[in-house]
Structure formats: structure tokens, C-alpha cells
Scaffold this motif. Structure first.
Motif, PDB file in Angstrom:
ATOM      1  N   ALA A 105       0.936  -1.092  -0.087  1.00  0.00           N
ATOM      2  CA  ALA A 105      -0.162  -0.035  -0.093  1.00  0.00           C
ATOM      3  C   ALA A 105       0.784   1.059  -0.014  1.00  0.00           C
ATOM      4  CB  ALA A 105      -0.917   0.007   1.168  1.00  0.00           C
ATOM      5  N   LEU A 106       2.116   1.224   0.726  1.00  0.00           N
ATOM      6  CA  LEU A 106       2.775   2.190   0.716  1.00  0.00           C
ATOM      7  C   LEU A 106       3.592   2.550  -0.488  1.00  0.00           C
ATOM      8  CD1 LEU A 106       4.596   1.665   4.366  1.00  0.00           C
ATOM      9  CD2 LEU A 106       3.132   3.708   3.555  1.00  0.00           C
ATOM     10  N   MET A 107       3.673   1.309  -1.172  1.00  0.00           N
ATOM     11  CA  MET A 107       4.374   1.582  -2.470  1.00  0.00           C
ATOM     12  C   MET A 107       3.630   2.008  -3.733  1.00  0.00           C
ATOM     13  SD  MET A 107       7.090  -1.664  -2.125  1.00  0.00           S
ATOM     14  CE  MET A 107       8.175  -1.473  -3.499  1.00  0.00           C
ATOM     15  N   PHE A 108       2.129   1.577  -3.517  1.00  0.00           N
ATOM     16  CA  PHE A 108       1.459   1.735  -4.808  1.00  0.00           C
ATOM     17  C   PHE A 108       0.204   2.489  -4.545  1.00  0.00           C
ATOM     18  CE2 PHE A 108       3.717  -2.507  -5.136  1.00  0.00           C
ATOM     19  CZ  PHE A 108       4.562  -1.969  -6.239  1.00  0.00           C
ATOM     20  N   ARG A 109      -0.139   2.889  -3.409  1.00  0.00           N
ATOM     21  CA  ARG A 109      -1.305   3.555  -3.188  1.00  0.00           C
ATOM     22  C   ARG A 109      -1.082   5.079  -2.694  1.00  0.00           C
ATOM     23  NH1 ARG A 109      -3.447   0.067  -5.089  1.00  0.00           N
ATOM     24  NH2 ARG A 109      -5.485  -0.926  -4.817  1.00  0.00           N
ATOM     25  N   PRO A 110      -0.932   6.153  -3.630  1.00  0.00           N
ATOM     26  CA  PRO A 110      -0.408   7.408  -3.265  1.00  0.00           C
ATOM     27  C   PRO A 110      -1.354   7.943  -2.067  1.00  0.00           C
ATOM     28  CG  PRO A 110      -1.657   7.350  -5.442  1.00  0.00           C
ATOM     29  CD  PRO A 110      -1.705   5.901  -4.985  1.00  0.00           C
ATOM     30  N   GLY A 111      -0.957   8.720  -1.040  1.00  0.00           N
ATOM     31  CA  GLY A 111      -1.624   9.017  -0.078  1.00  0.00           C
ATOM     32  C   GLY A 111      -1.459   8.344   1.280  1.00  0.00           C
ATOM     33  N   VAL A 112      -1.219   6.730   1.070  1.00  0.00           N
ATOM     34  CA  VAL A 112      -0.903   6.151   2.431  1.00  0.00           C
ATOM     35  C   VAL A 112       0.309   6.353   2.864  1.00  0.00           C
ATOM     36  CG1 VAL A 112      -0.933   3.641   2.968  1.00  0.00           C
ATOM     37  CG2 VAL A 112      -2.382   4.053   1.243  1.00  0.00           C
ATOM     38  N   LYS A 113       1.400   6.820   2.295  1.00  0.00           N
ATOM     39  CA  LYS A 113       2.600   7.331   2.749  1.00  0.00           C
ATOM     40  C   LYS A 113       2.163   8.407   3.635  1.00  0.00           C
ATOM     41  CE  LYS A 113       6.406   9.677   0.810  1.00  0.00           C
ATOM     42  NZ  LYS A 113       6.895  10.351  -0.416  1.00  0.00           N
ATOM     43  N   ASN A 114       1.391   9.446   3.603  1.00  0.00           N
ATOM     44  CA  ASN A 114       1.178  10.450   4.357  1.00  0.00           C
ATOM     45  C   ASN A 114       0.726   9.826   5.725  1.00  0.00           C
ATOM     46  OD1 ASN A 114       2.091  12.219   2.298  1.00  0.00           O
ATOM     47  ND2 ASN A 114       0.092  12.419   1.564  1.00  0.00           N
ATOM     48  N   LYS A 115      -0.041   8.827   5.663  1.00  0.00           N
ATOM     49  CA  LYS A 115      -0.682   8.324   6.862  1.00  0.00           C
ATOM     50  C   LYS A 115       0.478   7.740   7.859  1.00  0.00           C
ATOM     51  CE  LYS A 115      -4.993   9.028   5.754  1.00  0.00           C
ATOM     52  NZ  LYS A 115      -5.889   9.936   6.389  1.00  0.00           N
ATOM     53  N   LEU A 116       1.564   7.359   7.238  1.00  0.00           N
ATOM     54  CA  LEU A 116       2.521   6.550   8.056  1.00  0.00           C
ATOM     55  C   LEU A 116       3.200   7.426   9.054  1.00  0.00           C
ATOM     56  CD1 LEU A 116       4.068   3.852   8.291  1.00  0.00           C
ATOM     57  CD2 LEU A 116       5.659   4.666   6.762  1.00  0.00           C
ATOM     58  N   GLY A 117       3.112   7.120  10.230  1.00  0.00           N
ATOM     59  CA  GLY A 117       3.538   7.905  11.386  1.00  0.00           C
ATOM     60  C   GLY A 117       2.724   9.223  11.664  1.00  0.00           C
ATOM     61  N   ALA A 118       1.668   9.385  10.850  1.00  0.00           N
ATOM     62  CA  ALA A 118       1.088  10.660  11.147  1.00  0.00           C
ATOM     63  C   ALA A 118       0.495  10.798  12.424  1.00  0.00           C
ATOM     64  CB  ALA A 118      -0.042  10.782  10.142  1.00  0.00           C
ATOM     65  N   LEU A 119       0.176   9.579  13.362  1.00  0.00           N
ATOM     66  CA  LEU A 119      -0.521   9.650  14.518  1.00  0.00           C
ATOM     67  C   LEU A 119       0.368   9.073  15.469  1.00  0.00           C
ATOM     68  CD1 LEU A 119      -3.948   8.329  13.602  1.00  0.00           C
ATOM     69  CD2 LEU A 119      -3.498  10.521  13.777  1.00  0.00           C
ATOM     70  N   ALA A 120       1.142   8.089  15.085  1.00  0.00           N
ATOM     71  CA  ALA A 120       2.050   7.402  16.283  1.00  0.00           C
ATOM     72  C   ALA A 120       3.431   8.115  15.945  1.00  0.00           C
ATOM     73  CB  ALA A 120       2.198   5.901  15.701  1.00  0.00           C
ATOM     74  N   ASP A 121       3.783   8.975  17.255  1.00  0.00           N
ATOM     75  CA  ASP A 121       4.833   9.792  17.368  1.00  0.00           C
ATOM     76  C   ASP A 121       6.242   9.077  17.732  1.00  0.00           C
ATOM     77  OD1 ASP A 121       6.675  11.725  17.436  1.00  0.00           O
ATOM     78  OD2 ASP A 121       5.474  13.104  18.699  1.00  0.00           O
ATOM     79  N   MET A 122       7.136   8.802  16.790  1.00  0.00           N
ATOM     80  CA  MET A 122       8.169   7.761  17.175  1.00  0.00           C
ATOM     81  C   MET A 122       9.245   8.408  18.111  1.00  0.00           C
ATOM     82  SD  MET A 122      10.622   7.399  13.767  1.00  0.00           S
ATOM     83  CE  MET A 122       9.813   7.111  12.452  1.00  0.00           C
TER      84      MET A 122
END
Lengths: 421, 253
Positions: A105-122
Motif C-alpha cells: 500500500a505504501l508503494m502503490f497507493r498514493p496517499g497512504v505514505k502520508n498516513k504513516l507515522g501521522a498519528l504514532a509519534d516515534m
């Protein structure tokens, strides 16, 4: 844990941003380190003793691609994870539901990338940093606008215990679009002699859009030497509902942390949990509910039963921002101690920056009632069954929080018996 | 020769280091109904609790034989399975445990102990409902949690219902009449009498004669200061009612 930080080749490393995301995770985990008793957020649940083991992170190293024989006694769309690897997903998904392995999903669905780490603060949560460093497996679940999912989605995460201590790292991104309704079940279990330890590290990033609702059920039944660390980060938009129930009864060290941001007007959250353990286990339930806007509501009921020399931890925070007038936030933790060595640590926190709010918190701790126990035994019921009946009765009100009847009976059954209540 | 159902030999026992029962002796044969009458605070409930194995009591000397078995070595649940039932003076409320489920579990635990097959759920519920009617406890009440929200009289009727369902060989009724109005007393007494079949034995612990007018005992024992001070037939209860405990004890010291 240091060996985890070595640079392993993972799927998608050819994407510079993904490679850098993992590198950032490694840096952050190295910077923060494993929390100790001096770390405020972890002062009761001290993971450093447990994590002194060097866990091996070797995704797909074991080549175990057999779908685990886990039978859930209710109809569901099932996703199988075996030893931290996403194996399969039922292919009869209804329209309006999209499920992909996370990296795909991260590679092929534009937009999903922006969700990664958006809520979980590393940068604030060391195990989210570890999760980022080891990002390789997980699911992307997308419920499209207006979809009303009839059967729950079940994420079955199973471990076949191996003879070395391994890390299983999962990251799920769940998006519930406008006015959609869904139920997600997470099950964590194992088979095999629990000879060695293993560590399951999960990060969930969940967004519930305006008018949508998600019921999120979790049952953690890991092996008794295992570690289980889960961070659920949730953002709820206007009029949306996030309702979760988590039963934890396995693992040596377990933490289920739920951070909910009620970001818009009339967003609602209900975060309920039950835990039951013996031996030397530590089970931690940590919640953080942030009310940002007016009319938002939250409620929490957490009940635990602790025996042996085990320790139950509850840390619950309700934060009400200055704009969040006419909000309601309730929290109640109750625990029953079955032995003299059992321990409960509770830390409720209310941070209220607005007027005109209704908030409450409470904590109580008790024991099995000797009179009740004698009454049941005097009617021929063996002691151990009588205790179980009273424990089940004690947990009855929190079990009632599970809306789905089939899932409720599954959870009740899993709690140890088919006894009354 | 048949052995007695219950034999209490030279029992001394107490609670918190205080001796309450002193050299107590009592023998009950199958089919006999005994009444133990005594003033408040004489230790009548201590005796029933010791017979049923409640924790917190200590036996300093003496033996108790039930069907020839050493009763003090058995757990409360084993005693129940051997056929002892205690209708309690103040039954505890158990929120979250429904009566039917509890009773079914209880019946099946006893059946399992005796090597009998478990009962069918539907038949069991039907049977409990039928029995419930006899004690003026309707189906709605039986669905509720054990004793929760029950009045004193309702609790006593529920104890009697349990006794009717469990059909013990030996029933102890501890102040089964306290808190009952005359109608409820009649209901409980009818239930108790229905269980008198010439084989079942009972020990009725009371400090009034009231219940004994309805459930007529074979023997009456006057209990004071930790021991039985006089034993007689049914007429002893009436005599006691006339003189009162104080007068009676003065005469019989």
C-alpha cells in the motif's frame, strides 16, 4: 536489543523515503533507549528487565508460511499473520473494503505514505521508533465512505514458538471513511511449548472520519514468556465514534496503550478493557484521550483480576483542550486482587483547560468476597469453579461493553470457562 | 446396626481464640428432625458454620462423623456433595451470578461428585420454575442474581427453594424463620415438610417456637453456654416458650 539496530535489508528499501523512515526509527530508538523505572510513562511497567534479551529480527527468516489453525467462533473476514508475517487475507471481501499488505500500500497507493507515522509519534514512544526501524509487515485497511461492514475483519496474529527469542513487528493503518461502519478484531495467540521468549511490537494508526464508527476488539493471549507492546493511535473526526475493548490475559510483559484524539465536534470514544493474570506477569493498560473540540465525549471502564505475584497497571489520562466546552470524560478502573503478593498500580490524570465540562475518574481495588465464596462452595461448587464464577461476575459489566454478541461470548469463553455470568 | 447420619462427639470450638462450643454432643439418625433452641449469642450459628466447613472457626477438640466419614477433613463443597445443606441465616448477595445458572452448576457439581450424569438444561430450568412456584418465587425472580435486591423473606424462600432442588440428606435450617411474615413462614414450613420423607434428617436452629409449630420436630434440644443443657420431645419447645430462656436456665443449671 542492540542487534536490532543493525541495518537489515527490508522490502521497499529501494524507495529512498522508506529507507530513510526506517533509519529515522533506528536513530530515534537509539536516542530514547528502552524505558527504565525513571521514565515517567513506564515507571510501573519496567520493560528493561524483559528487554535485556537480544531479540532476533529476521522477517521471513523461518519461512513458515502455513496459515495457522486458529478458529474464531464467529463469522469474519480473516487476515492471517504468522510469526509477524502477513500470510493471507480472505478473498471474499465485500465492495467498499480494501485490504493490502502495508508495504504494498505504501508503494502503490498514493496517499497512504502520508498516513504513516501521522498519528504514532516515534519521537515520544520508543517502541514506535523500534516499529519504524523494523517496518516490514502489517496491513492497510480501508473502509470506503458509506460502507456498512456486516462481518468483522479479524486480524489473527499467531506465533508458533521457535527456539530463539524473536521480534515480531506489525504496523497497521486503518482508515474508516465518512459514514462507514466497521468492526475490527485483533487476536494474538500462539502454539508450541513456550520455551523461549518472543516480543510482539504493534503500532496501529486508525482514522475515523466524520460520521463513521469503528468498533475495535482485541484479545491478547500470548505465551507466558512473551512480551506484547501495542500502541493504538486513533483520530476521530466530527460525529465519529471509536469504541474499543481489549482483553489481555497472556504474556509476561504486556502493554496496550490507546491514544485517542477527538479532533472535531461531537467525536466520541469509548475505551474499555479487562485483564486477568497470574504468575509473575505485568499487564499494563494505558490510555490517553484528548478532547480538542466541543461536544466530544469519552468513557473508559477498565477492570482487572490479578493473582499470584502479578502486577496490573493502569495509567489513564483525559485531556480537555480550552476549546472543548460541553465535553464529557469518564474513567473508572477497578481491580480484584486474588493473592497477597498481587499488585495494582494506578495513575489517573485529568488535565482540564475548559469550563463547562463533565469529567470524573475513579479507582477501586478489592478481593474475592469470602462470604460469597463460602456460599457457592456450601452448595457443592468446587472452590476453583466458585472463584471463577465470582471473577466472571465481577467482570460482567465490562464484558457487557462488547456490543457484538458473538464476540462477547467468544471473549467470555476465552476468559476461562463456560461458567455462569 | 446402621450408623447414625451425624455424630458430634465432645466438640469444642470457637472463633478468634474464644471458645464458643464446649464439649458438645449430638447424634442424629436418618429420618429424624431435631430442633436446637437457644438464646441469641449462644453460638448456634457457630455450630452450623462448623458443620458446613466455613473458614475462620477452629475446632480445639472432638470429632464429627457424617455417614461414618470424618466431616472435619472435608471441604465445604465435599460436605455439600455428601448431602449436607445449610439454609443460611443471612444469605449473601452475589451480583452477576444468576440464580438458575448458579443452581444448575450446583446440582451438576453434586451429581458429578456422585458419578451421576449432568442434567439437561431445559429440563432443569423447567424443574426449578415448578419448584419456585411452591415457594412463591416466580420465573422473573429466578432469573435475577443470587439474593440481589431480595427482601429478608425472599432470601429465606430462596434458601428453601435451593433445599428443595438439591434434596440433601441432612439439612440445617439456621434461623430459617427470622424475618418471615406469617404467610412466608407457612410457605417455608410447607417446603420443609414436603422434604420430610422418613429418610431425610434436619437440624432446625431457632430461638423461637414459631417455626416448630409448623415443622414439628422429633427432638428438641435446649442449647446454652456452648452445650445442650436439656433434651426432650416437641413439648419442650412449648415449655421453653412459657418460661423464657432466663427462667429455663435458672431451673436447669
Amino acid at each position: 536489543m542492540n542487534t536490532l539496530l543493525s541495518d537489515i535489508k527490508l522490502v521497499g528499501d529501494e524507495l529512498p523515503w522508506l529507507k530513510e523512515y526506517r533509519a529515522a526509527g533506528r536513530r530515534e530508538f537509539a536516542r530514547q533507549g528502552i524505558p527504565t523505572a525513571k521514565t515517567e510513562a513506564w515507571k510501573y511497567t519496567k520493560p528493561n528487565r524483559f528487554l535485556s534479551t537480544d531479540f532476533v529480527f529476521d522477517p521471513r527468516g523461518n519461512n513458515k508460511f502455513t496459515v495457522p489453525a486458529v478458529n474464531l467462533p464467529f463469522a469474519a473476514h480473516k487476515l492471517y499473520f504468522e510469526n509477524g508475517v502477513f500470510l493471507s487475507c480472505d478473498d471474499d471481501l465485500p465492495s467498499g473494503v480494501e485490504i493490502l499488505p502495508l508495504i504494498e500500500a505504501l508503494m502503490f497507493r498514493p496517499g497512504v505514505k502520508n498516513k504513516l507515522g501521522a498519528l504514532a509519534d516515534m519521537t515520544k514512544y520508543p517502541f514506535a521508533a523500534l516499529n519504524a526501524a523494523c517496518l516490514n509487515e502489517g496491513a492497510y485497511i480501508h473502509i470506503k465512505a458509506g460502507t456498512r461492514l456486516e462481518k468483522p475483519l479479524a486480524l489473527i496474529s499467531h506465533v508458533t514458538v521457535v527456539d530463539r527469542a524473536e521480534l515480531y513487528n506489525l504496523h497497521h493503518i486503518v482508515e474508516i471513511d465518512e459514514n462507514a461502519t466497521a468492526e475490527v478484531v485483533e487476536y494474538y495467540g500462539y502454539t508450541g511449548a513456550p520455551k523461549s521468549s518472543y516480543l510482539v511490537n504493534i503500532v496501529n494508526e486508525i482514522t475515523v472520519a466524520a460520521g463513521a464508527s469503528l468498533r475495535h476488539y482485541k484479545f491478547q493471549d500470548e505465551a507466558f514468556k512473551a512480551g506484547h507492546l501495542a500502541l493504538n493511535t486513533v483520530k476521530v473526526a466530527a460525529g465519529g465514534l471509536y469504541k474499543s475493548f481489549c482483553l489481555q490475559k497472556g504474556a509476561d510483559l504486556a502493554r496496550n496503550e490507546t491514544q485517542v484524539c477527538l479532533a472535531e465536534e461531537n467525536a466520541a470514544a469509548e475505551v474499555d478493557a479487562a485483564y486477568k493474570m497470574n504468575g509473575w506477569a505485568t499487564i499494563d493498560t494505558t490510555t490517553d484521550i484528548e478532547h480538542l473540540k466541543s461536544g466530544t465525549t469519552s468513557s473508559q471502564l477498565i477492570k482487572g483480576v490479578v493473582g499470584g505475584q502479578a502486577k496490573g497497571v493502569f495509567q489513564g489520562k483525559i485531556h480537555i483542550a480550552p476549546d472543548a466546552v460541553k465535553t464529557e470524560g469518564y474513567q473508572l478502573h477497578k481491580a480484584m486482587l486474588l493473592s497477597d503478593e498481587a499488585e495494582i498500580d494506578v495513575k489517573p490524570e485529568l488535565e482540564i483547560f475548559a469550563d463547562d465540562v463533565k469529567c470524573s475518574h475513579g479507582a477501586a481495588c478489592g478481593r474475592l468476597d469470602a462470604e460469597q465464596l463460602f456460599y457457592l462452595r456450601s452448595r457443592g461448587i468446587p472452590k476453583i469453579e466458585a472463584e471463577q464464577m465470582l471473577i466472571n461476575a465481577y467482570l460482567n459489566d465490562v464484558m457487557a461493553k462488547v456490543d457484538n454478541e458473538n464476540i462477547r461470548s467468544w471473549i467470555k469463553l476465552s476468559l476461562g470457562s463456560n461458567l455462569p455470568a | 446396626m446402621t450408623i447414625p447420619l451425624l455424630e458430634i462427639e465432645d466438640l469444642s470450638a470457637g472463633v478468634d481464640g474464644k471458645e464458643i462450643i464446649k464439649d458438645f454432643n449430638l447424634t442424629i439418625n436418618s429420618g429424624e428432625v431435631h430442633a436446637l433452641m437457644g438464646p441469641n449469642g449462644a453460638g448456634k450459628s457457630t455450630l452450623s458454620n462448623i458443620l458446613c466447613g466455613k473458614q475462620g472457626y477452629h475446632v480445639t477438640s472432638g470429632r464429627i462423623w457424617f455417614k461414618g466419614k470424618d466431616l472435619l477433613k472435608l471441604s465445604p463443597e465435599e460436605r455439600a456433595c455428601e448431602g449436607i445443606f445449610l439454609a443460611m441465616q443471612s444469605p449473601v448477595e452475589i451480583p452477576g451470578v444468576p440464580i438458575t445458572a448458579f443452581l444448575k452448576h450446583s446440582v451438576n457439581a453434586i451429581r458429578k461428585y456422585r458419578g451421576e450424569p449432568e442434567l439437561d438444561t431445559m429440563e432443569f430450568i423447567k424443574m426449578v420454575r415448578e419448584e419456585g412456584k411452591k415457594f412463591n418465587l416466580d420465573a422473573e425472580m429466578i432469573k435475577r442474581a443470587v439474593n440481589v435486591g431480595f427482601s429478608g423473606g425472599e432470601k429465606k424462600r430462596l434458601e428453601a427453594l435451593q433445599m428443595a432442588v438439591l434434596k440433601p440428606d441432612f439439612a440445617i435450617l439456621d434461623e430459617a424463620d427470622s424475618g418471615l411474615d406469617i404467610d412466608a413462614l407457612k410457605i417455608v414450613a410447607d417446603g420443609v415438610n414436603a422434604l420430610r420423607d422418613g429418610k431425610r434428617s434436619m437440624l432446625i436452629i431457632t430461638h423461637f417456637q414459631r417455626l416448630l409449630e409448623h415443622v414439628v420436630p422429633d427432638f428438641v434440644h435446649i442449647y446454652a453456654d456452648g452445650r445442650i443443657i436439656k433434651t426432650g420431645g416437641r413439648e419442650l419447645a412449648a415449655e421453653l416458650e412459657q418460661t423464657g430462656y432466663a427462667g429455663f436456665m435458672k431451673e436447669n443449671r
